[in-house]
Design a protein around this motif. Structure first.
Motif, PDB file in Angstrom:
ATOM      1  N   GLU A  14      -0.062  -6.118  -1.794  1.00 11.95           N
ATOM      2  CA  GLU A  14      -1.510  -5.905  -1.973  1.00 11.95           C
ATOM      3  C   GLU A  14      -2.204  -5.709  -0.624  1.00 11.95           C
ATOM      4  OE1 GLU A  14      -2.911  -5.290  -4.805  1.00 11.95           O
ATOM      5  OE2 GLU A  14      -1.150  -5.793  -5.999  1.00 11.95           O
ATOM      6  N   GLN A  15      -1.798  -6.487   0.377  1.00  8.48           N
ATOM      7  CA  GLN A  15      -2.391  -6.352   1.713  1.00  8.48           C
ATOM      8  C   GLN A  15      -2.061  -4.986   2.304  1.00  8.48           C
ATOM      9  OE1 GLN A  15      -4.613  -8.141   3.086  1.00  8.48           O
ATOM     10  NE2 GLN A  15      -4.615  -7.343   5.162  1.00  8.48           N
ATOM     11  N   LEU A  16      -0.824  -4.537   2.142  1.00  5.97           N
ATOM     12  CA  LEU A  16      -0.435  -3.221   2.645  1.00  5.97           C
ATOM     13  C   LEU A  16      -1.250  -2.114   1.976  1.00  5.97           C
ATOM     14  CD1 LEU A  16       3.410  -3.739   2.918  1.00  5.97           C
ATOM     15  CD2 LEU A  16       1.883  -3.061   4.802  1.00  5.97           C
ATOM     16  N   LEU A  17      -1.453  -2.218   0.659  1.00  8.01           N
ATOM     17  CA  LEU A  17      -2.267  -1.215  -0.036  1.00  8.01           C
ATOM     18  C   LEU A  17      -3.703  -1.215   0.465  1.00  8.01           C
ATOM     19  CD1 LEU A  17      -1.127  -1.371  -3.780  1.00  8.01           C
ATOM     20  CD2 LEU A  17      -0.753   0.465  -2.120  1.00  8.01           C
ATOM     21  N   ALA A  18      -4.275  -2.401   0.640  1.00 11.91           N
ATOM     22  CA  ALA A  18      -5.671  -2.490   1.101  1.00 11.91           C
ATOM     23  C   ALA A  18      -5.817  -1.887   2.500  1.00 11.91           C
ATOM     24  CB  ALA A  18      -6.139  -3.949   1.088  1.00 11.91           C
ATOM     25  N   VAL A  19      -4.894  -2.219   3.379  1.00 17.90           N
ATOM     26  CA  VAL A  19      -4.964  -1.709   4.746  1.00 17.90           C
ATOM     27  C   VAL A  19      -4.684  -0.210   4.765  1.00 17.90           C
ATOM     28  CG1 VAL A  19      -3.850  -1.800   7.014  1.00 17.90           C
ATOM     29  CG2 VAL A  19      -4.468  -3.917   5.838  1.00 17.90           C
ATOM     30  N   ALA A  20      -3.711   0.246   3.976  1.00 18.78           N
ATOM     31  CA  ALA A  20      -3.404   1.681   3.927  1.00 18.78           C
ATOM     32  C   ALA A  20      -4.606   2.462   3.414  1.00 18.78           C
ATOM     33  CB  ALA A  20      -2.186   1.933   3.040  1.00 18.78           C
ATOM     34  N   ARG A  21      -5.285   1.924   2.419  1.00 19.80           N
ATOM     35  CA  ARG A  21      -6.485   2.587   1.892  1.00 19.80           C
ATOM     36  C   ARG A  21      -7.512   2.780   3.012  1.00 19.80           C
ATOM     37  NH1 ARG A  21      -6.848  -0.611  -2.136  1.00 19.80           N
ATOM     38  NH2 ARG A  21      -5.714   0.695  -3.586  1.00 19.80           N
ATOM     39  N   LEU A  33       1.979   4.644   9.998  1.00 16.22           N
ATOM     40  CA  LEU A  33       2.473   3.578   9.127  1.00 16.22           C
ATOM     41  C   LEU A  33       2.734   2.307   9.940  1.00 16.22           C
ATOM     42  CD1 LEU A  33       4.790   5.467   6.622  1.00 16.22           C
ATOM     43  CD2 LEU A  33       2.350   4.920   6.446  1.00 16.22           C
ATOM     44  N   ARG A  34       3.117   2.461  11.201  1.00 15.63           N
ATOM     45  CA  ARG A  34       3.269   1.282  12.077  1.00 15.63           C
ATOM     46  C   ARG A  34       1.938   0.543  12.199  1.00 15.63           C
ATOM     47  NH1 ARG A  34       7.838   0.340  14.224  1.00 15.63           N
ATOM     48  NH2 ARG A  34       9.292   2.010  14.645  1.00 15.63           N
ATOM     49  N   ASP A  35       0.855   1.317  12.350  1.00 15.74           N
ATOM     50  CA  ASP A  35      -0.470   0.718  12.450  1.00 15.74           C
ATOM     51  C   ASP A  35      -0.849   0.027  11.143  1.00 15.74           C
ATOM     52  OD1 ASP A  35      -2.948   0.194  13.864  1.00 15.74           O
ATOM     53  OD2 ASP A  35      -3.855   1.690  12.535  1.00 15.74           O
ATOM     54  N   VAL A  36      -0.500   0.640  10.020  1.00 19.49           N
ATOM     55  CA  VAL A  36      -0.784   0.020   8.716  1.00 19.49           C
ATOM     56  C   VAL A  36      -0.077  -1.327   8.633  1.00 19.49           C
ATOM     57  CG1 VAL A  36      -0.370   0.207   6.219  1.00 19.49           C
ATOM     58  CG2 VAL A  36      -1.244   2.181   7.493  1.00 19.49           C
ATOM     59  N   ALA A  37       1.211  -1.367   8.983  1.00 22.80           N
ATOM     60  CA  ALA A  37       1.973  -2.620   8.933  1.00 22.80           C
ATOM     61  C   ALA A  37       1.359  -3.658   9.876  1.00 22.80           C
ATOM     62  CB  ALA A  37       3.432  -2.357   9.285  1.00 22.80           C
ATOM     63  N   ARG A  38       1.051  -3.232  11.105  1.00 26.11           N
ATOM     64  CA  ARG A  38       0.476  -4.153  12.086  1.00 26.11           C
ATOM     65  C   ARG A  38      -0.840  -4.726  11.586  1.00 26.11           C
ATOM     66  NH1 ARG A  38      -3.402  -3.803  15.270  1.00 26.11           N
ATOM     67  NH2 ARG A  38      -3.637  -1.550  15.131  1.00 26.11           N
ATOM     68  N   ARG A  39      -1.725  -3.868  11.088  1.00 17.22           N
ATOM     69  CA  ARG A  39      -3.036  -4.325  10.600  1.00 17.22           C
ATOM     70  C   ARG A  39      -2.904  -5.217   9.368  1.00 17.22           C
ATOM     71  NH1 ARG A  39      -6.598   1.137  10.582  1.00 17.22           N
ATOM     72  NH2 ARG A  39      -7.931  -0.153   9.276  1.00 17.22           N
ATOM     73  N   ALA A  40      -1.825  -5.022   8.595  1.00 18.25           N
ATOM     74  CA  ALA A  40      -1.592  -5.863   7.414  1.00 18.25           C
ATOM     75  C   ALA A  40      -0.939  -7.193   7.789  1.00 18.25           C
ATOM     76  CB  ALA A  40      -0.724  -5.123   6.407  1.00 18.25           C
ATOM     77  N   GLY A  41      -0.514  -7.307   9.052  1.00 18.42           N
ATOM     78  CA  GLY A  41       0.104  -8.546   9.498  1.00 18.42           C
ATOM     79  C   GLY A  41       1.549  -8.703   9.075  1.00 18.42           C
ATOM     80  N   VAL A  42       2.235  -7.564   8.854  1.00 19.97           N
ATOM     81  CA  VAL A  42       3.651  -7.598   8.470  1.00 19.97           C
ATOM     82  C   VAL A  42       4.426  -6.654   9.383  1.00 19.97           C
ATOM     83  CG1 VAL A  42       3.084  -8.104   6.051  1.00 19.97           C
ATOM     84  CG2 VAL A  42       3.454  -5.722   6.758  1.00 19.97           C
ATOM     85  N   GLY A  43       5.721  -6.783   9.348  1.00 19.74           N
ATOM     86  CA  GLY A  43       6.566  -5.881  10.121  1.00 19.74           C
ATOM     87  C   GLY A  43       6.736  -4.553   9.413  1.00 19.74           C
TER      88      GLY A  43
END
Length: 193
Positions: A14-21, A33-43
């Motif tokens: 859910e966090q990845l979807l919110a950040v990707a949006r 996509l690296r930025d999406v992962a970083r902003r979501a707080g995951v690898g």
């Protein structure tokens, strides 16, 4: 996802979807996509476990929109004017296609590539739009030689042109001009174009 996710996996998803949006709204469908992962707080590995490709992530973001367009097409099949119903649906498709910069190109690629993650969602929407087109053709309002793939390509082009300009006024104008082009010729003795 077919299997039930653990609570932490569901939160990550859910966090990845919110950040990707957010990232796609800011930077278009080519956002990092690296930025999406970083902003979501995951690898990045966590992102790829949930979404193995950019198209899989786009599909997750867009599937509800495609489902809504499919449902909307089904609703519009009962409209009194098949031509107007088709135009309403095409307008909603064009406006929805401008959600993210680069989305019209992604949708067209998905419609061409049967193996892509977006294809199944696009295919169901395309089939519903095809039924609207067939109804408009049967009523004599739309030329009989038009196929749904051509119409979707036209709308993707309109959405792309709108991305390059300002606002949705261009969508309205280009759809209106296009509707004139795909209208059935009703003059006496005329042959189909």
């Amino acid at each position: 996802m077919a299997e039930v996710m653990r609570a932490d996996a569901r939160r990550n998803y859910e966090q990845l979807l919110a950040v990707a949006r957010e990232a796609f709204a800011e930077h278009g469908t080519d956002a990092s996509l690296r930025d999406v992962a970083r902003r979501a707080g995951v690898g990045i590995g966590t992102l790829y476990r949930h979404f193995p490709t950019r198209e899989a992530l786009l599909e997750a973001l867009m599937s509800s929109g495609f489902d809504a367009l499919q449902s909307r097409a089904e609703e519009l099949l009962a409209a009194s004017s098949p031509r107007d119903a088709l135009l309403v649906w095409l307008r909603e498709l064009a406006v929805g296609s401008t959600t993210y910069q680069g989305l019209p190109a992604s949708v067209m690629a998905a419609l061409r590539e049967e193996g892509s993650e977006l294809h199944a969602s696009c295919h169901a929407m395309r089939a519903s739009g095809g039924r609207l087109l067939a109804r408009a053709q049967e009523s004599g309002a739309v030329r009989a030689d038009l196929v749904i793939g051509e119409l979707l390509a036209l709308v993707a082009g309109i959405a792309w042109a709108s991305e390059q300009s300002t606002g949705h006024d261009l969508i309205e104008r280009l759809l209106s001009l296009s509707a004139t082009g795909f209208a059935a010729d009703r003059s006496p003795g005329s042959a189909p174009a």
